[in-house]
Design a protein around this motif. Structure first.
Motif, PDB file in Angstrom:
ATOM      1  N   ASN A 134     -19.669   7.158   4.988  1.00 47.08           N
ATOM      2  CA  ASN A 134     -20.303   6.656   3.795  1.00 47.08           C
ATOM      3  C   ASN A 134     -20.120   5.717   3.257  1.00 47.08           C
ATOM      4  OD1 ASN A 134     -21.771   9.733   3.601  1.00 47.08           O
ATOM      5  ND2 ASN A 134     -19.570  10.338   3.285  1.00 47.08           N
ATOM      6  N   PHE A 135     -20.091   4.696   4.104  1.00 51.55           N
ATOM      7  CA  PHE A 135     -20.110   3.158   3.544  1.00 51.55           C
ATOM      8  C   PHE A 135     -20.621   2.345   4.667  1.00 51.55           C
ATOM      9  CE2 PHE A 135     -16.467   1.068   5.128  1.00 51.55           C
ATOM     10  CZ  PHE A 135     -15.799   2.092   5.628  1.00 51.55           C
ATOM     11  N   SER A 136     -21.014   1.158   4.576  1.00 54.60           N
ATOM     12  CA  SER A 136     -21.637   0.370   5.364  1.00 54.60           C
ATOM     13  C   SER A 136     -20.965  -0.974   5.263  1.00 54.60           C
ATOM     14  CB  SER A 136     -22.798   0.267   5.422  1.00 54.60           C
ATOM     15  OG  SER A 136     -23.365   0.013   4.038  1.00 54.60           O
ATOM     16  N   ILE A 137     -21.067  -1.936   6.713  1.00 58.77           N
ATOM     17  CA  ILE A 137     -20.833  -3.199   6.584  1.00 58.77           C
ATOM     18  C   ILE A 137     -22.111  -4.212   6.445  1.00 58.77           C
ATOM     19  CG2 ILE A 137     -20.010  -5.222   8.052  1.00 58.77           C
ATOM     20  CD1 ILE A 137     -18.214  -3.000   9.409  1.00 58.77           C
ATOM     21  N   LYS A 138     -22.226  -5.112   5.465  1.00 54.24           N
ATOM     22  CA  LYS A 138     -23.394  -5.856   5.130  1.00 54.24           C
ATOM     23  C   LYS A 138     -22.985  -7.243   5.273  1.00 54.24           C
ATOM     24  CE  LYS A 138     -25.462  -2.379   2.421  1.00 54.24           C
ATOM     25  NZ  LYS A 138     -26.182  -1.866   1.061  1.00 54.24           N
ATOM     26  N   ILE A 147     -17.746  -4.893   2.902  1.00 52.52           N
ATOM     27  CA  ILE A 147     -17.967  -3.360   2.983  1.00 52.52           C
ATOM     28  C   ILE A 147     -18.484  -2.949   1.783  1.00 52.52           C
ATOM     29  CG2 ILE A 147     -16.311  -2.805   4.813  1.00 52.52           C
ATOM     30  CD1 ILE A 147     -14.134  -2.318   2.598  1.00 52.52           C
ATOM     31  N   SER A 148     -19.577  -2.046   1.746  1.00 54.01           N
ATOM     32  CA  SER A 148     -20.066  -1.559   0.670  1.00 54.01           C
ATOM     33  C   SER A 148     -20.178  -0.149   0.808  1.00 54.01           C
ATOM     34  CB  SER A 148     -21.681  -1.936   0.830  1.00 54.01           C
ATOM     35  OG  SER A 148     -22.511  -1.461  -0.332  1.00 54.01           O
ATOM     36  N   GLY A 149     -19.653   0.637  -0.437  1.00 58.88           N
ATOM     37  CA  GLY A 149     -19.600   1.877  -0.517  1.00 58.88           C
ATOM     38  C   GLY A 149     -18.855   2.493  -1.877  1.00 58.88           C
ATOM     39  N   SER A 150     -18.602   3.715  -1.943  1.00 55.34           N
ATOM     40  CA  SER A 150     -17.949   4.148  -2.986  1.00 55.34           C
ATOM     41  C   SER A 150     -16.397   3.809  -2.964  1.00 55.34           C
ATOM     42  CB  SER A 150     -18.164   5.765  -3.348  1.00 55.34           C
ATOM     43  OG  SER A 150     -17.595   6.314  -2.259  1.00 55.34           O
ATOM     44  N   LYS A 151     -15.887   3.862  -4.236  1.00 56.22           N
ATOM     45  CA  LYS A 151     -14.073   3.381  -4.408  1.00 56.22           C
ATOM     46  C   LYS A 151     -13.334   4.457  -3.254  1.00 56.22           C
ATOM     47  CE  LYS A 151     -12.227   1.962  -7.608  1.00 56.22           C
ATOM     48  NZ  LYS A 151     -11.730   1.949  -9.253  1.00 56.22           N
ATOM     49  N   PHE A 157     -11.450   5.055   4.169  1.00 49.44           N
ATOM     50  CA  PHE A 157     -11.420   4.182   5.354  1.00 49.44           C
ATOM     51  C   PHE A 157      -9.912   3.385   5.498  1.00 49.44           C
ATOM     52  CE2 PHE A 157     -11.978  -0.412   6.598  1.00 49.44           C
ATOM     53  CZ  PHE A 157     -12.478  -0.150   8.028  1.00 49.44           C
ATOM     54  N   ARG A 158      -9.489   3.080   4.253  1.00 50.43           N
ATOM     55  CA  ARG A 158      -8.193   2.165   4.400  1.00 50.43           C
ATOM     56  C   ARG A 158      -7.158   3.143   4.991  1.00 50.43           C
ATOM     57  NH1 ARG A 158      -8.768  -0.766  -1.468  1.00 50.43           N
ATOM     58  NH2 ARG A 158      -9.514  -2.563  -0.786  1.00 50.43           N
ATOM     59  N   PHE A 228      -3.516   2.841  -2.683  1.00 46.64           N
ATOM     60  CA  PHE A 228      -3.757   2.744  -4.085  1.00 46.64           C
ATOM     61  C   PHE A 228      -3.267   1.820  -4.465  1.00 46.64           C
ATOM     62  CE2 PHE A 228      -5.204   6.739  -2.933  1.00 46.64           C
ATOM     63  CZ  PHE A 228      -6.184   6.999  -3.809  1.00 46.64           C
ATOM     64  N   LEU A 229      -2.362   0.923  -4.024  1.00 47.80           N
ATOM     65  CA  LEU A 229      -1.907  -0.437  -4.363  1.00 47.80           C
ATOM     66  C   LEU A 229      -2.658  -1.508  -4.072  1.00 47.80           C
ATOM     67  CD1 LEU A 229       2.290  -0.110  -3.587  1.00 47.80           C
ATOM     68  CD2 LEU A 229       0.992   0.126  -5.643  1.00 47.80           C
ATOM     69  N   VAL A 230      -3.505  -1.384  -3.272  1.00 50.30           N
ATOM     70  CA  VAL A 230      -4.504  -2.526  -2.885  1.00 50.30           C
ATOM     71  C   VAL A 230      -5.663  -2.440  -3.964  1.00 50.30           C
ATOM     72  CG1 VAL A 230      -6.430  -3.443  -1.277  1.00 50.30           C
ATOM     73  CG2 VAL A 230      -4.111  -2.453  -0.374  1.00 50.30           C
ATOM     74  N   ASN A 231      -5.459  -4.011  -4.907  1.00 52.67           N
ATOM     75  CA  ASN A 231      -6.332  -4.194  -5.864  1.00 52.67           C
ATOM     76  C   ASN A 231      -7.856  -4.063  -5.447  1.00 52.67           C
ATOM     77  OD1 ASN A 231      -7.920  -5.472  -7.996  1.00 52.67           O
ATOM     78  ND2 ASN A 231      -5.668  -5.642  -9.086  1.00 52.67           N
ATOM     79  N   ASP A 232      -8.591  -3.204  -5.950  1.00 49.17           N
ATOM     80  CA  ASP A 232     -10.075  -3.144  -5.578  1.00 49.17           C
ATOM     81  C   ASP A 232     -10.804  -4.533  -5.983  1.00 49.17           C
ATOM     82  OD1 ASP A 232     -10.424  -0.778  -4.100  1.00 49.17           O
ATOM     83  OD2 ASP A 232      -9.536   0.232  -5.916  1.00 49.17           O
TER      84      ASP A 232
END
Length: 256
Positions: A134-138, A147-151, A157-158, A228-232
């Motif tokens: 449920n996300f894609s590469i643009k 990468i585009s998609g919800s958090k 994915f991560r 969850f330590l990776v800053n979005d």
């Protein structure tokens, strides 16, 4: 050898074997334009200069490289240069996306030592591989691929990607050149103190709840906390090294 991509290393190898050449000859052999060859030779000369070696001499389209100078250092590096296969490159791209939402096409090509055309093909393969997620590469101009998609889906994915490769980082065990690249990606993106604190936090959980995590459970939990330590916003691992920061991230993850 990080300054040279695969083609530039191959050109340098050719000049070592045949010190006298021409732009036209190299363009025909490597099937690229003379303009591109000129650019590659400029990069080679920059590399040679930084390594305190004589540069490729150029006059009226003729090239000459002095092979009588001491070249044992670069010869060893050139002979041991490793070409990643397509599967390995796409796996590395996945891990790069875990640490950065944007990947510049040219920088990715240089990092993986392949042409821009090859890296474009790799991104297309990766797009198809994750198209059911449920996300894609643009792609966008001046930014590159992202990468585009919800958090939540990006973190999933991560987690999947981190879990796959985290044993290499934790155990510092790399049996191949590919493994070494994976290890260095983790090492370059995770501050040393953050890694130590994640380990300490997991061990504290074991003591507090009288648990004994298996290696697999430890690696999954480590990966989950790392997600969850990776800053979005900055796509970097938080440099905070206190337990409260890690505990907060972990509690947030358990809500999902």
């Amino acid at each position: 050898m990080k300054m040279l991509n695969q083609r530039e290393m191959n050109i340098l190898k050719y000049l070592i074997k045949k010190p006298s050449s021409r732009y036209k000859e190299l363009a025909e052999i490597f099937q690229i334009s003379e303009r591109t060859i000129r650019y590659n030779v400029d990069k080679i000369n920059l590399f040679l200069h930084k390594n305190k070696l004589e540069e490729v001499q150029i006059k009226n389209g003729n090239l000459f490289f002095n092979t009588e100078q001491e070249l044992s250092g670069i010869n060893s590096s050139l002979n041991n240069s490793y070409i990643l296969n397509q599967k390995e490159r796409t796996e590395i791209l996945k891990l790069l996306f875990c640490f950065s939402r944007d990947i510049n096409l040219t920088k990715a090509a240089d990092y993986l030592k392949v042409s821009r055309t090859t890296i474009k093909s790799d991104f297309e393969i990766l797009k198809n591989e994750i198209k059911d997620i449920n996300f894609s590469i643009k792609y966008r101009q001046n930014k590159g691929f992202y990468i585009s998609g919800s958090k939540r889906h990006i973190r999933s994915f991560r987690l999947e990607t981190f879990s796959k490769f985290i044993p290499i980082y934790i155990k510092e065990l790399y049996l191949s050149n590919f493994d070494k690249i994976i290890y260095e990606l983790f090492q370059n993106n995770i501050p040393e103190k953050s890694g130590q604190q994640i380990n300490c936090f997991i061990r504290e959980l074991e003591k507090k709840f009288s648990l004994n995590f298996s290696n697999n459970s430890y690696e999954i939990l480590y990966s989950l906390i790392l997600c969850f330590l990776v800053n979005d916003k900055s796509d970097t691992v938080s440099k905070q090294n206190d337990y409260d920061s890690i505990n907060s991230s972990f509690l947030e993850s358990t809500k999902e």
